[in-house]
Write an enzyme that holds these catalytic residues in place. Structure first.
Site, PDB file in Angstrom:
ATOM      1  N   LYS A 188     -62.845  32.579  65.237  1.00  0.00           N
ATOM      2  CA  LYS A 188     -62.899  31.754  64.030  1.00  0.00           C
ATOM      3  C   LYS A 188     -62.383  30.357  64.320  1.00  0.00           C
ATOM      4  CE  LYS A 188     -60.620  33.037  60.319  1.00  0.00           C
ATOM      5  NZ  LYS A 188     -59.960  33.880  59.306  1.00  0.00           N
ATOM      6  N   HIS A 211     -45.246  26.397  53.588  1.00  0.00           N
ATOM      7  CA  HIS A 211     -44.849  26.723  54.965  1.00  0.00           C
ATOM      8  C   HIS A 211     -43.607  25.918  55.375  1.00  0.00           C
ATOM      9  CE1 HIS A 211     -49.400  27.528  55.641  1.00  0.00           C
ATOM     10  NE2 HIS A 211     -48.811  28.701  55.677  1.00  0.00           N
ATOM     11  N   SER A 246     -52.903  27.875  52.074  1.00  0.00           N
ATOM     12  CA  SER A 246     -53.864  27.012  52.776  1.00  0.00           C
ATOM     13  C   SER A 246     -55.236  27.123  52.127  1.00  0.00           C
ATOM     14  CB  SER A 246     -53.963  27.406  54.255  1.00  0.00           C
ATOM     15  OG  SER A 246     -52.717  27.256  54.880  1.00  0.00           O
TER      16      SER A 246
HETATM   17  P1  ADP Z   1     -51.640  34.121  58.131  1.00  0.00           P
HETATM   18  O1  ADP Z   1     -53.094  33.873  58.366  1.00  0.00           O
HETATM   19  O2  ADP Z   1     -50.922  34.709  59.310  1.00  0.00           O
HETATM   20  O3  ADP Z   1     -51.303  34.824  56.835  1.00  0.00           O
HETATM   21  P2  ADP Z   1     -50.744  31.637  56.914  1.00  0.00           P
HETATM   22  O4  ADP Z   1     -50.739  30.302  57.572  1.00  0.00           O
HETATM   23  O5  ADP Z   1     -51.656  31.800  55.736  1.00  0.00           O
HETATM   24  O6  ADP Z   1     -51.035  32.650  58.079  1.00  0.00           O
HETATM   25  O7  ADP Z   1     -49.266  32.009  56.441  1.00  0.00           O
HETATM   26  C1  ADP Z   1     -48.218  32.202  57.372  1.00  0.00           C
HETATM   27  C2  ADP Z   1     -47.046  32.865  56.651  1.00  0.00           C
HETATM   28  O8  ADP Z   1     -46.522  31.976  55.667  1.00  0.00           O
HETATM   29  C3  ADP Z   1     -47.417  34.150  55.901  1.00  0.00           C
HETATM   30  O9  ADP Z   1     -46.353  35.065  56.039  1.00  0.00           O
HETATM   31  C4  ADP Z   1     -47.554  33.692  54.466  1.00  0.00           C
HETATM   32  O10 ADP Z   1     -47.280  34.737  53.554  1.00  0.00           O
HETATM   33  C5  ADP Z   1     -46.478  32.614  54.406  1.00  0.00           C
HETATM   34  N1  ADP Z   1     -46.716  31.638  53.352  1.00  0.00           N
HETATM   35  C6  ADP Z   1     -47.754  30.795  53.223  1.00  0.00           C
HETATM   36  N2  ADP Z   1     -47.635  30.023  52.119  1.00  0.00           N
HETATM   37  C7  ADP Z   1     -46.465  30.412  51.517  1.00  0.00           C
HETATM   38  C8  ADP Z   1     -45.774  30.027  50.306  1.00  0.00           C
HETATM   39  N3  ADP Z   1     -46.272  29.099  49.496  1.00  0.00           N
HETATM   40  N4  ADP Z   1     -44.623  30.668  50.017  1.00  0.00           N
HETATM   41  C9  ADP Z   1     -44.142  31.635  50.826  1.00  0.00           C
HETATM   42  N5  ADP Z   1     -44.736  32.040  51.963  1.00  0.00           N
HETATM   43  C10 ADP Z   1     -45.880  31.451  52.307  1.00  0.00           C
END
Ligand code: ADP
Length: 162
Positions: free
Chosen positions: A41, A17, A128
């Site tokens: 949640k 992120h 995550s």
């Molecule tokens: P959500 O529950 O909205 O998917 P996340 O916190 O899991 O939220 O992710 C937020 C954004 O960051 C999403 O678009 C996800 O694809 C992107 N993202 C998360 N980890 C990575 C990574 N390692 N590389 C590229 N994009 C990422």
């Protein structure tokens, strides 16, 4: 002045992120990283702590703001005067969901554009949920998360141990 919103769960924020955020902060005048609150949640890390951990992790980025929101992302973006939503792509598996989401958002608010960014290859696999899995099985997550997140989770572990 172009403002972009980077929405997500950030439960917790990872180096993946952060890498996306660094890139976004170089491209846009202002970036708001916004934690989506899901009232149904509770998540792994409480939302107030997620916000605090992000704040500590982005101290060096002057044009980044940290916030949280509830409800539709496009409504939040409009309220903040943002024209851009940032989302990250890791693998083809992300593509279908992210494509649907961006098209739904575009159908609801065509003036708001989704921009997809990728990370450096070394952060590409980090999510995550992977972090949670490693942490809950006593693995070392320090390479994958910002220091404040690592410290927070280690301390939380200690509290549970006592
Ligand atoms: P959500 O529950 O909205 O998917 P996340 O916190 O899991 O939220 O992710 C937020 C954004 O960051 C999403 O678009 C996800 O694809 C992107 N993202 C998360 N980890 C990575 C990574 N390692 N590389 C590229 N994009 C990422």
């Amino acid at each position: 002045m172009t403002t972009a919103v980077y929405p997500g769960s950030f439960d917790p924020i990872t180096k993946g992120h952060l890498d996306i955020l660094h890139t976004a902060s170089e491209i846009f005048d202002k970036v708001i990283i916004a934690v989506a609150r899901n009232s149904k949640k509770q998540g792994f890390v409480p939302i107030e702590d997620r916000v605090k951990l992000i704040k500590e992790s982005v101290k060096d980025l002057p044009n980044v703001e940290v916030d949280f929101f509830e409800g539709l992302t496009i409504n939040y973006a409009k309220q903040k005067g943002a024209k851009v939503l940032i989302r990250g792509l890791r693998a083809v598996s992300d593509f279908e969901y992210e494509m649907q989401l961006s098209q739904a958002n575009s159908a609801l608010a065509s003036e708001i554009k989704t921009v997809f960014l990728t990370t450096k290859p070394k952060y590409n696999f980090i999510s995550s949920s992977t972090i949670k899995e490693i942490f809950l099985n006593n693995g070392d997550i320090s390479k994958f998360v910002p220091e404040p997140v690592n410290d927070y989770l280690q301390n939380r572990n200690k509290l549970f141990d006592n």
